[in-house]
Structures are given as structure tokens and as C-alpha cells.
Design an enzyme around this catalytic site. Structure first.
Site, mmCIF file in Angstrom:
data_model
loop_
_atom_site.group_PDB
_atom_site.id
_atom_site.type_symbol
_atom_site.label_atom_id
_atom_site.label_comp_id
_atom_site.label_asym_id
_atom_site.label_seq_id
_atom_site.Cartn_x
_atom_site.Cartn_y
_atom_site.Cartn_z
ATOM 1 N N ARG A 158 86.021 43.446 50.612
ATOM 2 C CA ARG A 158 84.075 42.781 50.468
ATOM 3 C C ARG A 158 83.458 43.702 50.547
ATOM 4 O O ARG A 158 81.550 43.653 50.721
ATOM 5 C CB ARG A 158 84.029 41.518 51.406
ATOM 6 C CG ARG A 158 85.396 40.837 51.598
ATOM 7 C CD ARG A 158 85.238 39.767 50.254
ATOM 8 N NE ARG A 158 85.972 38.427 50.523
ATOM 9 C CZ ARG A 158 87.329 38.185 50.389
ATOM 10 N NH1 ARG A 158 87.819 39.998 49.612
ATOM 11 N NH2 ARG A 158 87.687 37.421 50.611
ATOM 12 N N SER A 236 81.049 32.321 52.008
ATOM 13 C CA SER A 236 80.982 32.991 53.200
ATOM 14 C C SER A 236 79.555 33.786 53.331
ATOM 15 O O SER A 236 79.371 34.473 52.787
ATOM 16 C CB SER A 236 82.841 33.589 53.537
ATOM 17 O OG SER A 236 83.703 32.307 52.560
ATOM 18 N N GLU A 332 77.807 38.806 55.001
ATOM 19 C CA GLU A 332 77.993 39.133 53.109
ATOM 20 C C GLU A 332 77.455 39.126 52.274
ATOM 21 O O GLU A 332 77.141 39.752 51.484
ATOM 22 C CB GLU A 332 79.487 38.469 53.013
ATOM 23 C CG GLU A 332 80.445 38.951 52.038
ATOM 24 C CD GLU A 332 81.582 37.794 51.876
ATOM 25 O OE1 GLU A 332 82.931 37.898 52.487
ATOM 26 O OE2 GLU A 332 81.615 37.168 50.890
HETATM 27 P P1 FAD Z 1 74.138 37.605 43.022
HETATM 28 O O1 FAD Z 1 73.947 36.778 44.023
HETATM 29 O O2 FAD Z 1 73.611 37.201 41.463
HETATM 30 O O3 FAD Z 1 74.255 38.971 43.210
HETATM 31 C C1 FAD Z 1 74.949 39.459 44.184
HETATM 32 C C2 FAD Z 1 74.512 41.249 44.786
HETATM 33 O O4 FAD Z 1 74.899 41.152 43.830
HETATM 34 C C3 FAD Z 1 72.471 41.505 44.446
HETATM 35 O O5 FAD Z 1 72.553 42.380 45.307
HETATM 36 C C4 FAD Z 1 72.611 41.677 42.700
HETATM 37 O O6 FAD Z 1 71.212 42.811 43.561
HETATM 38 C C5 FAD Z 1 73.742 42.414 42.646
HETATM 39 N N1 FAD Z 1 74.007 41.900 41.824
HETATM 40 C C6 FAD Z 1 74.273 41.173 40.773
HETATM 41 N N2 FAD Z 1 74.634 41.555 39.184
HETATM 42 C C7 FAD Z 1 74.814 43.095 39.383
HETATM 43 C C8 FAD Z 1 74.526 43.809 38.021
HETATM 44 N N3 FAD Z 1 74.834 43.742 37.003
HETATM 45 N N4 FAD Z 1 74.412 45.891 38.463
HETATM 46 C C9 FAD Z 1 74.173 45.100 39.902
HETATM 47 N N5 FAD Z 1 73.646 44.909 40.854
HETATM 48 C C10 FAD Z 1 73.992 43.352 40.227
HETATM 49 N N6 FAD Z 1 82.669 35.826 46.400
HETATM 50 C C11 FAD Z 1 84.267 36.084 47.514
HETATM 51 O O7 FAD Z 1 84.241 37.409 46.982
HETATM 52 N N7 FAD Z 1 85.107 35.717 46.781
HETATM 53 C C12 FAD Z 1 85.373 34.156 47.202
HETATM 54 O O8 FAD Z 1 86.236 33.582 47.056
HETATM 55 C C13 FAD Z 1 83.927 33.485 46.854
HETATM 56 N N8 FAD Z 1 83.921 32.441 46.720
HETATM 57 C C14 FAD Z 1 81.915 32.122 46.681
HETATM 58 C C15 FAD Z 1 82.068 30.536 46.530
HETATM 59 C C16 FAD Z 1 80.798 29.499 46.769
HETATM 60 C C17 FAD Z 1 81.156 28.373 46.743
HETATM 61 C C18 FAD Z 1 79.939 30.495 46.328
HETATM 62 C C19 FAD Z 1 78.413 29.694 46.960
HETATM 63 C C20 FAD Z 1 80.208 31.640 46.517
HETATM 64 C C21 FAD Z 1 81.317 32.334 46.757
HETATM 65 N N9 FAD Z 1 81.189 33.936 46.338
HETATM 66 C C22 FAD Z 1 82.791 34.227 46.751
HETATM 67 C C23 FAD Z 1 80.029 34.941 46.620
HETATM 68 C C24 FAD Z 1 79.572 35.281 45.455
HETATM 69 O O9 FAD Z 1 79.581 34.129 44.342
HETATM 70 C C25 FAD Z 1 80.303 36.321 44.528
HETATM 71 O O10 FAD Z 1 80.176 37.299 45.238
HETATM 72 C C26 FAD Z 1 79.948 36.703 43.109
HETATM 73 O O11 FAD Z 1 80.336 37.361 43.420
HETATM 74 C C27 FAD Z 1 77.921 36.993 43.545
HETATM 75 O O12 FAD Z 1 77.520 36.891 41.926
HETATM 76 P P2 FAD Z 1 76.374 36.874 41.473
HETATM 77 O O13 FAD Z 1 76.267 36.878 39.794
HETATM 78 O O14 FAD Z 1 76.336 34.894 41.485
HETATM 79 O O15 FAD Z 1 75.880 37.382 42.131
HETATM 80 P P1 NAP Z 2 91.054 30.309 55.029
HETATM 81 O O1 NAP Z 2 92.430 29.293 53.984
HETATM 82 O O2 NAP Z 2 90.498 28.407 56.103
HETATM 83 O O3 NAP Z 2 91.148 31.361 55.890
HETATM 84 C C1 NAP Z 2 90.697 31.500 57.184
HETATM 85 C C2 NAP Z 2 90.653 32.985 56.760
HETATM 86 O O4 NAP Z 2 91.928 33.999 57.411
HETATM 87 C C3 NAP Z 2 90.262 33.593 55.901
HETATM 88 O O5 NAP Z 2 89.122 34.348 55.426
HETATM 89 C C4 NAP Z 2 90.983 34.181 55.358
HETATM 90 O O6 NAP Z 2 91.020 35.766 54.777
HETATM 91 C C5 NAP Z 2 92.053 34.791 56.333
HETATM 92 N N1 NAP Z 2 93.518 34.256 55.700
HETATM 93 C C6 NAP Z 2 94.613 33.217 55.603
HETATM 94 N N2 NAP Z 2 95.215 33.409 55.396
HETATM 95 C C7 NAP Z 2 95.859 34.983 55.012
HETATM 96 C C8 NAP Z 2 96.827 35.044 55.102
HETATM 97 N N3 NAP Z 2 97.727 34.665 54.903
HETATM 98 N N4 NAP Z 2 96.743 37.006 54.852
HETATM 99 C C9 NAP Z 2 95.863 37.309 55.129
HETATM 100 N N5 NAP Z 2 94.252 36.480 55.402
HETATM 101 C C10 NAP Z 2 94.673 35.552 56.001
HETATM 102 O O7 NAP Z 2 89.554 30.633 53.741
HETATM 103 P P2 NAP Z 2 89.184 30.142 53.555
HETATM 104 O O8 NAP Z 2 87.783 29.571 54.353
HETATM 105 O O9 NAP Z 2 89.802 28.082 52.985
HETATM 106 O O10 NAP Z 2 88.968 30.235 51.768
HETATM 107 C C11 NAP Z 2 89.825 30.444 50.979
HETATM 108 C C12 NAP Z 2 90.374 31.962 50.092
HETATM 109 O O11 NAP Z 2 88.501 31.812 49.381
HETATM 110 C C13 NAP Z 2 89.851 32.974 50.912
HETATM 111 O O12 NAP Z 2 90.499 33.899 50.868
HETATM 112 C C14 NAP Z 2 88.503 33.255 51.168
HETATM 113 O O13 NAP Z 2 88.293 34.968 51.205
HETATM 114 C C15 NAP Z 2 88.298 33.174 50.137
HETATM 115 N N6 NAP Z 2 86.062 32.582 50.286
HETATM 116 C C16 NAP Z 2 84.908 33.514 50.374
HETATM 117 C C17 NAP Z 2 84.346 32.740 49.229
HETATM 118 C C18 NAP Z 2 83.095 34.210 50.256
HETATM 119 O O14 NAP Z 2 82.488 33.891 49.896
HETATM 120 N N7 NAP Z 2 83.413 35.143 50.060
HETATM 121 C C19 NAP Z 2 83.856 31.274 49.736
HETATM 122 C C20 NAP Z 2 84.792 29.859 49.995
HETATM 123 C C21 NAP Z 2 86.270 31.211 50.333
HETATM 124 P P3 NAP Z 2 90.211 36.532 53.361
HETATM 125 O O15 NAP Z 2 88.954 35.644 53.404
HETATM 126 O O16 NAP Z 2 89.925 37.846 53.476
HETATM 127 O O17 NAP Z 2 91.092 36.427 52.591
#
Ligand code: FAD
Ligand code: NAP
Length: 340
Positions: A158, A236, A332
Site C-alpha cells: 500500500r 480501509s 492509509e
Molecule cells: P483520490 O482519492 O482522488 O486520490 C488519492 C490520492 O492520490 C490523493 O492524495 C491524490 O492527490 C492522489 N492522486 C490521485 N490521482 C492522482 C494522479 N493522477 N497523479 C498524482 N496524484 C494523484 N484501495 C485499495 O488499495 N484496495 C481496495 O480493495 C480498496 N477498496 C476500497 C473500497 C471502498 C468502498 C473505498 C471507498 C475505497 C477503497 N480503496 C481501496 C481505496 C481507493 O479506492 C483506492 O486507493 C483508489 O485507488 C483511489 O483512487 P481515487 O481516484 O479515488 O483517488
Molecule cells: P478480510 O478478508 O476480512 O481479511 C482481513 C485482513 O487480513 C485483510 O486486511 C487482509 O490483508 C488479511 N488477510 C486475509 N487473508 C489473507 C491471506 N490469505 N494472506 C494474507 N493476508 C490475508 O479483509 P476485508 O476487509 O474483507 O478485505 C478483503 C480484501 O479487500 C483485502 O485484501 C483488503 O485489503 C481489500 N480491501 C481494501 C480496502 C482499502 O480501502 N484498502 C477496502 C476494502 C477491501 P490485505 O488487506 O493485505 O489483503
């Protein structure tokens, strides 16, 4: 005239931008960056990973460069270049429908493609870095175009150079991916929830097609995560902490059921959601702010919460987790204005 950002970010707070420009080309972006040299501005994609802790933002550059270009095609893979403004989930579906695989576990992540490399988006055991070969950027001070290959992006868990050494240095204008074709790709179905969902649909997880995996991911996400259109959130809120093994071992003595995922020699990942839940914050709220009842890691705006209220609640959660487990949670989600 100021522009409301309430429906331009997924926390849905009341925030306005004094100036708001949507940029659909590199030339337009350079011209905006030139005019705003030396003054504060925010680059915005889909607003799904940002928390505004002030109600006014001076300037917003919304990235809207579109287009998916096929750069190279061989028997085993394609290389594509995707405009930073392309919405992420439709891109995932477009690649799968074209028979270009790899992004299936990243289905239904909100936001736009340009933000993907920022935190090396990841879900269900797959990260963007596995398929990203590099990014085209504009240097925000020098106004020069550059290509940074994947190594230069220094992708981590991340994390990337764009959140660390080169924070606020670049605007990402497009992202390159190398995606394998059928016969050259085995989908990752290691995560328990994916395996269980596939098996419940009588699909053998080891033989599932990339589209079947994407469908399983969409099903799990829709049943578990709050929809930002209905409940303000940014996914998250905290990163899963990576901690040294000696700390993990002493925590395991106190909490034998604590989930632990080894990541590298001497380090393991803990589940931030588990720590928050154990500390008693899952489903807990204060006024319009709380941690979601199904997913303790998701900070939620239940109504008209301000960014300051959300941030203050998140800090209380982090402080409590630290007091109980000695583990530091880091956001994050990106804060505006950034923390100094
Ligand atoms: P923004 O929120 O618009 O921007 C995020 C950051 O990036 C800001 O600092 C912004 O200034 C910068 N930025 C944006 N675009 C650019 C660009 N082109 N150049 C330079 N800087 C830039 N993330 C995960 O990693 N895994 C997930 O599974 C995941 N699940 C999510 C589920 C939900 C319901 C929600 C709401 C969010 C989730 N996220 C997840 C977080 C998010 O969706 C991602 O990080 C996504 O990539 C953000 O994209 P955005 O365009 O909305 O970015
Ligand atoms: P989950 O399945 O309830 O698991 C909880 C946490 O345990 C997760 O964060 C995941 O890490 C870790 N995990 C579970 N199984 C694993 C495995 N086999 N090996 C390594 N790590 C493991 O998680 P959840 O909240 O429902 O999310 C599911 C997936 O979607 C995750 O990968 C999560 O990162 C992603 N997600 C991300 C966001 C975001 O905003 N970043 C939001 C929603 C969902 P990891 O997170 O490292 O995978």
C-alpha cells in the site's frame, strides 16, 4: 465561484474548492500546473481515498485523461497504456472481457486509474505492481514529462515512491500494464473468502476463470463493504501494520487467536481490523462518525460529519489500539491538507 466537492469524494463531507479545473489532456494539465506553481493545490481522482480536514480547498486539479491504448500484443500478453482519468472498475471489466487477465481480484475498487500506483492498490492477494510496468508522469515543478518504470516507482505494501520519497512531486498522467492472456495466467484464489464463495457456487477455485474470480470478488465486496453512495467512507482507513516478529510473538502469547500473516524475513502483517475490533471499536459511533459494524477498519460518515470529526475519531481509535497492543496504526487514506 466556489464548487462543492461533497459529491466528488466518497466521505461526502461538506467541502468546497475555490477553483476547480478538470484536465483531460497533458497540455491542459501542464498549463494549470504552471499557473499554480508555488501555491497549494490538490490533485484529485475519484476522491475515494481522501479525507478533507478543512472545509475549503484553494485549488483542485481533477485528472480526467481518458483512453486505453494497445501498445503491444503477443501470443502470451498485451501491453496497454491507460489514461489516469479512466475509472478503475470499468477498466478491470474491459480487460477481462478482452481476454487480458490479472486484474480480476482488483474488481470493484473505486477511483480512477491514475491513483492506483499511489498506494499500489491491492485486494485479495493481488497488487497493482504485479501487472504495472511503469507510469507516465509530469514533474510538477519542472513541468517535464517522464516515464518511471515499475522499479523506479518503488512499490511496496500500500505504498510507492508517490507516497514517500517523491510525495507531491508528480502528476500521474497514464499507467502501463502488461496483462497475460488465456493459457498464460493462473488467477489467485488463495484468500479464504474467494475460495468459499467460488465453492458455494460449485466452482473449483483452482479451475476458476478470471471472470468468475472477479464475480466472486464483486459478490463479497457488495455483501460486506458499505457502498459510499449510501454511507460516506473511504474503504480501509488504516493500513495493516507490518511489525517485527519478536513483537508478534509476545502479542501472540497474550492473544493466541490473533491473525498473523508473515510478509518477509523477521516481519509479519497484522490485521488492523482485528485489532480495532478487539479494542471494542467495531460498530461503535460518536454522533455522525463511527467504525462500520461489518468491517471495523472502515471509518464511516453516518450523516453530516465534518472531516475534523472523522479525523479526531480515527485518532482516538489509533491511540486506543496503541495503548492496548503497542501497535501504531497509520492512516492509509490521504489527508488534505497533508499532515506536516
Ligand atoms: P483520490 O482519492 O482522488 O486520490 C488519492 C490520492 O492520490 C490523493 O492524495 C491524490 O492527490 C492522489 N492522486 C490521485 N490521482 C492522482 C494522479 N493522477 N497523479 C498524482 N496524484 C494523484 N484501495 C485499495 O488499495 N484496495 C481496495 O480493495 C480498496 N477498496 C476500497 C473500497 C471502498 C468502498 C473505498 C471507498 C475505497 C477503497 N480503496 C481501496 C481505496 C481507493 O479506492 C483506492 O486507493 C483508489 O485507488 C483511489 O483512487 P481515487 O481516484 O479515488 O483517488
Ligand atoms: P478480510 O478478508 O476480512 O481479511 C482481513 C485482513 O487480513 C485483510 O486486511 C487482509 O490483508 C488479511 N488477510 C486475509 N487473508 C489473507 C491471506 N490469505 N494472506 C494474507 N493476508 C490475508 O479483509 P476485508 O476487509 O474483507 O478485505 C478483503 C480484501 O479487500 C483485502 O485484501 C483488503 O485489503 C481489500 N480491501 C481494501 C480496502 C482499502 O480501502 N484498502 C477496502 C476494502 C477491501 P490485505 O488487506 O493485505 O489483503
Amino acid at each position: 465561484m466556489s464548487i462543492s466537492l461533497k459529491d466528488k469524494h466518497t466521505f461526502g463531507c461538506t467541502v468546497a474548492a475555490k477553483e476547480y479545473w478538470e484536465m483531460s489532456s497533458i497540455a491542459e494539465s501542464i498549463s494549470a500546473l504552471k499557473q499554480w506553481s508555488g501555491v497549494p493545490y490538490l490533485i484529485l481522482g475519484g476522491g475515494s481515498n481522501i479525507l478533507f480536514t478543512q472545509t475549503e480547498v484553494p485549488r483542485v486539479l481533477a485528472v480526467r485523461m481518458l483512453g486505453v491504448e494497445l501498445l503491444k500484443e503477443t501470443k502470451s500478453f498485451v501491453e496497454i497504456e491507460v489514461g489516469a482519468g479512466v475509472p478503475w472498475h470499468p477498466l478491470v471489466m474491459q480487460t477481462l472481457q478482452s481476454g487480458w487477465y490479472g486484474l480480476e481480484n482488483l474488481a470493484l475498487i473505486p477511483g480512477r486509474t491514475g491513483a492506483g500506483p499511489m498506494q499500489n492498490i491491492g485486494a485479495y492477494g493481488v497488487e497493482l505492481r504485479q501487472f504495472c510496468t511503469g507510469v507516465n508522469v509530469i514533474h510538477r515543478q519542472q513541468l517535464k514529462l517522464q516515464f518511471l518504470d515499475a522499479k523506479a516507482c518503488n512499490f511496496g505494501y500500500r505504498s510507492s515512491i508517490f507516497k514517500t520519497e517523491a510525495k507531491d512531486q508528480f502528476l500521474i498522467s497514464s499507467v502501463r500494464f502488461r496483462l497475460p492472456k488465456a493459457g498464460f495466467h493462473q488467477p489467485n484464489t488463495d484468500y479464504g473468502a474467494i475460495r468459499e464463495t467460488l465453492m458455494s457456487k460449485e466452482i473449483d477455485p483452482d479451475k476458476a476463470s478470471p471472470m468468475q474470480v472477479a464475480e466472486a470478488v464483486m459478490y463479497i465486496r457488495s455483501s460486506k463493504l458499505p457502498d459510499p453512495n449510501e454511507l460516506g467512507n473511504a474503504g480501509s482507513f488504516f493500513k495493516n501494520p507490518i511489525v517485527p516478529m519478536d513483537q508478534v510473538e509476545s502479542l501472540q502469547q497474550r492473544f493466541p487467536q490473533m491473525p498473523v500473516y508473515p510478509v518477509s524475513e523477521g516481519f509479519a502483517k497484522l490485521a488492523a481490523g482485528w485489532l480495532i475490533d478487539q479494542a471494542g471499536w467495531k460498530g461503535k459511533s460518536s454522533g455522525p462518525v463511527g467504525m462500520h459494524k461489518n468491517q471495523a477498519l472502515v471509518l464511516v460518515n453516518y450523516g453530516e460529519a465534518t472531516g475534523t470529526q472523522l479525523w479526531s475519531f480515527a485518532q482516538n481509535v489509533a491511540m486506543d489500539v496503541f495503548n492496548k497492543f503497542g501497535v501504531k496504526l497509520e492512516p492509509e487514506v490521504n489527508l488534505w491538507p497533508p499532515l506536516v
